[in-house]
Design an enzyme around this catalytic site. Sequence first.
Site, short mmCIF file in Angstrom:
data_model
loop_
_atom_site.label_atom_id
_atom_site.label_comp_id
_atom_site.label_asym_id
_atom_site.label_seq_id
_atom_site.Cartn_x
_atom_site.Cartn_y
_atom_site.Cartn_z
N PHE A 185 0.89 -1.46 0.13
CA PHE A 185 0.23 0.02 -0.01
C PHE A 185 0.78 1.26 0.11
CE2 PHE A 185 -3.06 -3.10 1.59
CZ PHE A 185 -4.09 -2.86 1.05
N ASP A 186 0.26 2.50 -1.05
CA ASP A 186 0.48 3.52 -0.70
C ASP A 186 0.08 4.37 0.93
OD1 ASP A 186 2.22 6.20 -0.84
OD2 ASP A 186 0.25 6.60 -2.01
#
Length: 630
Positions: free
Chosen positions: A316-317
């Site tokens: 995930f960003d």
Amino acid sequence: MRKGIQKIEQFLEWGGTKKDITLLVISGLSLLISILIPDILPFDTAWVAIVLCGVPIILEALIGLITAFDIKADVLVSIALIASIIIGENFAAGEVAFIMQLGALLEDLTVAKARAGIEKLVHLTPQKARILSGETEKIISAEEVKVGDLLRVLPGESVPVDGVIVSGQTSVNQAVMTGESLPVDKTAGDEVSSGTVNQFGSFDMRATKVGQDSSIQRMIRLVQSADAGKAKIVGIADRWATWIVVTALTAAALTWIISGEIIRAVTILVVFCPCALVLATPTAIMAAIGNATKHGFLVREGDALERLASVTKIAFDKTGTLTYGTPEVTAVRSFTPVYTEEELYSFAASAELRSEHPLGKAVVRCFRQKHLASVSQPADFKMIPGRGVVAYTGGVRILAGNRELLEDHFIPVTKEALTEAETYLGQGCTVIYIAVDGQLAGLVALADCLREESADMIHDLSELHVQPVLLTGDHEEAAGSIAHKLQIHEVHANCLPEDKLNWIDTYQKEKNPVCMIGDGINDAPALKKATVGIAMGGVGSDIAVDAADIALVDDEVKELPHLLALAKRMMFTIKCNLSFSMGLNFVAIALAISGILNPVVGALVHNAGSVIVIVHSALLLKWRKKKDEA
């Protein structure tokens, strides 16, 4: 010979999807007429399906065999078609050709169209630069800038090349490179990257990396090359085609030799045609894509769900993905009994009312949302780039900014206040100090807040035996704070685009298929490189969406566990379809060898098998993961 093959290929590619659908409709109607009212025309209408659907299959098979000796499912289909026509079983030939072309169309519909993401990235490349020579200022093409040139960047302009600031103070929006939600204050000696945007004050810089060496050009090259190694899943029928062809021809030849009846041999070829096998995968994919669409996902690559079912890690960003991507006031603290926290909040909002800085705008917005009241207009407002603001409001002089602003005005920071500020900084917050009439009075803490559904979503993904990973351009404190709240144990902070790309590559080399989820331009290379890339379509950049295989249209990350579970369910459906198709084929072959089936009945059995596969796949349209299903 080569020119002839090229002309055939051009003919086969002419017309596109609309042509294919039209020809299929005409062929289907002709087959219905052939079996229901065969004498309505002076010729067998099954010939229409043979010509429209069968001829392209035969031509494709010939091209593959001649140019590359490529044996696919269409080779066996072509043999069965020709054999059926020779013995006069036109309906069987037309029906097999129709089903094969239907499967090919469904497969084509799952393939994404060409995308323009790299072109959009190129458009972000700064075109002009403001070069300084003595006392003169001249605008030139960014491509003409050389290392060592002195450049000036005005408010609102993009930084043309990589360099170091030699004079001036400002704030720079670095989202294009790092994905950070907040602009970063810059002053003399700080580095700036091409493509980032100057927010406020003008500054002079010395060019250090130009042309193809600049950050934005490196980003373009990363996106262009990132998916070079991404394998495309080959259709199961084509993977097994060589064995199917050899087995079918051997069985047909032996049956003809032993029984002396050519019709049995032709029936074997007809029932051996992998019609249901060809439909098994694309129908399930189409149904799963329909299900995903209803849950807010736009599946851009046909085989993306197949790849998603195999992932063991989801990276995930942070900003805009697990968080909302906009700063919110999380705390207001007073260091003096003279002013309450609400009074300090009001002072800060008033002082920041005319500010163009995103943090200042966030303070005003959050104050209005909480108190539903107007903000007092400040008097004698002054903004100091890289420091903060100074204003008069309510008869007092307010300073709102960072520690450097306080130091510039000789305002001391007590140990207690510093400890309090460091507590918020350790939680990933940004701190605005508030001074009233030359004395430090308190602080306002802002942070990029977690999405309400993020925690449950991460928990549900873990239950599906997928490990969450955080890859973010934010600093370690902000990344660590978010990871702790979400129980994400693997965290990589301060990531540039190439860092995210390298981490994705490392996971894949370790035989861990990885899904990347992000929203920013800086995520594009990693989205492209990952086994599957999912972009936040609502808040995300167009370039991130174009680089991804799947776009989350409404940004409802709570649906991500459903998508992963759907992908796994789709693969289970495909395996069931394949098992049924192969089982039906073997039963039909046994009946054909014994003479119980003739070509027409064999074709109808295949038709029934294909219908069962389609109906089974269609069940995916309304499938929903149960709460207790892991």
